[in-house]
Write an enzyme that holds these catalytic residues in place. Sequence first.
Site, PDB file in Angstrom:
ATOM      1  CG  ASP A  50     -11.103   2.749  40.492  1.00 41.30           C
ATOM      2  OD1 ASP A  50     -12.231   2.605  40.971  1.00 41.30           O
ATOM      3  OD2 ASP A  50     -10.475   3.823  40.499  1.00 41.30           O
ATOM      4  CG  LEU A  51     -13.073   4.098  34.697  1.00 37.89           C
ATOM      5  CD1 LEU A  51     -14.220   4.824  34.023  1.00 37.89           C
ATOM      6  CD2 LEU A  51     -12.211   3.393  33.665  1.00 37.89           C
TER       7      LEU A  51
ATOM      8  CG  ASP B  51     -14.692   4.902  39.275  1.00 34.78           C
ATOM      9  OD1 ASP B  51     -15.039   4.253  40.278  1.00 34.78           O
ATOM     10  OD2 ASP B  51     -13.737   5.686  39.253  1.00 34.78           O
TER      11      ASP B  51
END
Length: 909
Positions: free
Chosen positions: A521-522, A564
């Site tokens: 996960d960004l 994301d």
Amino acid sequence: MTWFGDSVRAKAAIAGRFTRSSIVPSLFAILALLAIGYVYQTQNSANFRQALKSDVESTLSLVAAQIQANIESNTAALSGLANDVSLDGSISPARFEAIATRIMRRNPGIRRIGLAPGGVLTRVMPAWEQARIVGTRLDTFYSQRTASRRAQTHGRAALGSRIILPDGTAGFDVYLPVFSGRGGSSGLWGFVEAVIDEEAIQLGTTLTALSQRGNAASRVSAGPVSTGRNTPIMLAIRDISDPDNIGDAFVGRNATFQAEPVLQDVALPGGAWQIAGVPVGGFDQTPDNAHRIGLILLLCGIVVIVPIVLTFGMMGERRRAVAALDRRNREFVAMSQRLNLALECSRFGVWEIDLATRQRSWDDRMYHLHGLATGGGAPGSDGWKVHVHPDDLDEAEDALTETVMFLGRYQSDYRVVLPTGIRHIRHIGAVNLGPDHRKTVTGISWDITEDVHLTAALREAKALAEARTAELAAAKDRIEHNALHDPLTGLGNRRMLDAALAALSERDPTAATDVALLHLDLDRFKQINDTLGHAAGDAMLVHASQVLQSEAGEGDLVARIGGDEFIVLVENPASGELEALSERIIARMRQPVDFEGFACRFGVSIGIAVSDGADADLRRLLVNADIALYRAKEKGRNRFEFFSEALQCEIVNNKRIADEILEGIENDEFTAWYQPQFDAETLTLCGVEALIRWNHPREGVLTPDRFLSIAEDLNVVATLDKIVMERALIDLMTWTAAGISMPRISVNVSARRLSDETLLATLAGLSFRPGQLCFELVEAIFLDGDDEMITANIAGILALGIDIELDDFGTGHTSIVSLLKIKPKRLKIDRQLVSPIINSPREQALVRAIIDIGRSLGIGIVAEGVETLAHAEMLAVLGCDILQGYAFSKPVTAEDLKRAAVLQWELAS
């Protein structure tokens, strides 16, 4: 004279005898002709009706195929939009407008396209339809409900009823179901709704053409009746998708379905139509050539009967010779008539070529086929070439030369150029040896122009069908690719990941494969997306996908499963491979990325889950990786964490506690306990602090450290604060009724409740003396901001006579400016500063400074965490006003506090 008379009488007798004897054969001939004529007429009528039915069936098949192809072509154009919506239910208006505009431009028959999540239209193209259509429910009318239900049940497009559009034209509703879901399950998101023009479905090509020749008469011939291709037909179409509720015909009349028509069903997306066809005039009409056949039979009767009468009237001595000759004549005449009739009906030209001289003999029909004037039967060696296409001359002569050389069958096709166009002629013949041993080629020729054009049209239709088949195959490949890939990054999507996990789950148990999932996960992606726009966010996602593809192994699967969020699936990871891969990804993700001159920085958090053998549930693996990702983010982001059983137990336990907290609120399990506060100089009771306790049904009384952090995640701290305050006021009234005077009750108030715009309204009706109720602000970090609601609520609280205390002072972030701004009644020195003051001059000095600040501002000082009497003496010496801690009393229930107060009052008495 006698002889002459006798001869005359003898001849007259013979003639009379033969005349009488000819009556019986003549009668038999007449009856036979009548019987043959009746049978022929009956068969002719049956053939005519069968030809009518075949012509109607052929026309209905053509209409059905064209309608089905047009509908499938238009609905196939809408599948791309349905697929996009299935992948991303929150499709943006701009993207929807772009896709819908492209579909309507390529398919002019689609008049409207709309999105109906949950069965309610929310977006429509073209835009001018918005005001009229948006908000319409698809289950308003019966036809809409049945069509949408069929679409949902069968999982594909369904055609609705015929509707009248605002411009007066007609069209048909189409509903495409859109499904979406996670975790292997899917649900109905809604529908893609469209309106297809009636002209585009059909109904505008074949049906229009048929209606234009609806008054034309069918062609007939002199032989058996054939309707040909121009039979005028009455058509009607109705919807039979719901067998229990078949509607009226929307093309043609209902009466057509009652006239014993030819029926043709048309299978449509999510339903069916039925086409009925009846020739104009019905099937029992009289063939146009019936009168001509009767005339021909009459002429045949005359031709047959007259020779019979003449033959039987001849002289007896020549009777046999004349009878034989008459039979041959009759046979010849009949054969000639049949031949002439066949040639006339078939429109064949007859020709002959002398192989020795190459001289040609033609009948009149041959001259007509070649566009020449009748020339006496012999067109000459070059006369036949006048209108023959120059490109076909050599081939025609080569075919004749081959026949001459090998005495085989002659066949040749060539074109004739006429002022009205090009005519195609076919010639077939064979070598014939005549009585004079002269070799000739005798044959026939006929016009095949219509057959050539039909063949060309079929060839063109075949090529078009093959091209459309290729387009459909390409579209199918694109749809399959889009269904398994993310359109932005080109990575696999959630479907591809689920398919890969399912394939691994079905592998041979003897060939065990370890599987690892990295859930990424960004970090800070939302800030980039919000500040620089979605284009920047998309660029970051593409960059992240490139990093993952370059760092992952050749056999590893990289997929984007959310906004994301990414997944890397690794089979049979080596020892230390996952750690090394995660560190490389984190290092590269932290490098700045340039976007239009802006250096964008973001990071990545990674959760890792590894299967524990051949029997592992790979569907659970993604959940485990998500749990590990949550722990990585919880520990500060830009790191990776492995899933473990302990972590799972913690998550499960927190989930259980969260559910029990919500249930406890509903069951009134939370209550208030009270810790007394004493005056530092007189050590008399000057107030209590209300503390929350949970009367857990299984674990007994729980303190806030067991559940408060989870309650904060659930966003129910404000609710708990309200419960404690209401409980404290009830207990205050109980103490007062018992004759116990409680100077002050302090309750905790979270910053979230302090931001509640309804807070003052809930406090307005409470009963207490001014200063008897005090709010402790436990999250002072929020008080330095410019939140207008918090400022207004604090002013309103003070106006209601409620005191303000700042809790945990000295460990938070409250500034001196905040003290001046809020003007609290008291400060509470945190226990972390109170505990070490006995042996630490440094903490003593700090506590003394806080007390001095409070006195200079007119603010009272409360010390919490007073564990011993030594602490109490030291704090009193330093100038503290109020003491609270275990040195005096632990938190107790309202009833215990009441009993202690009564006992103290009795002892004092």
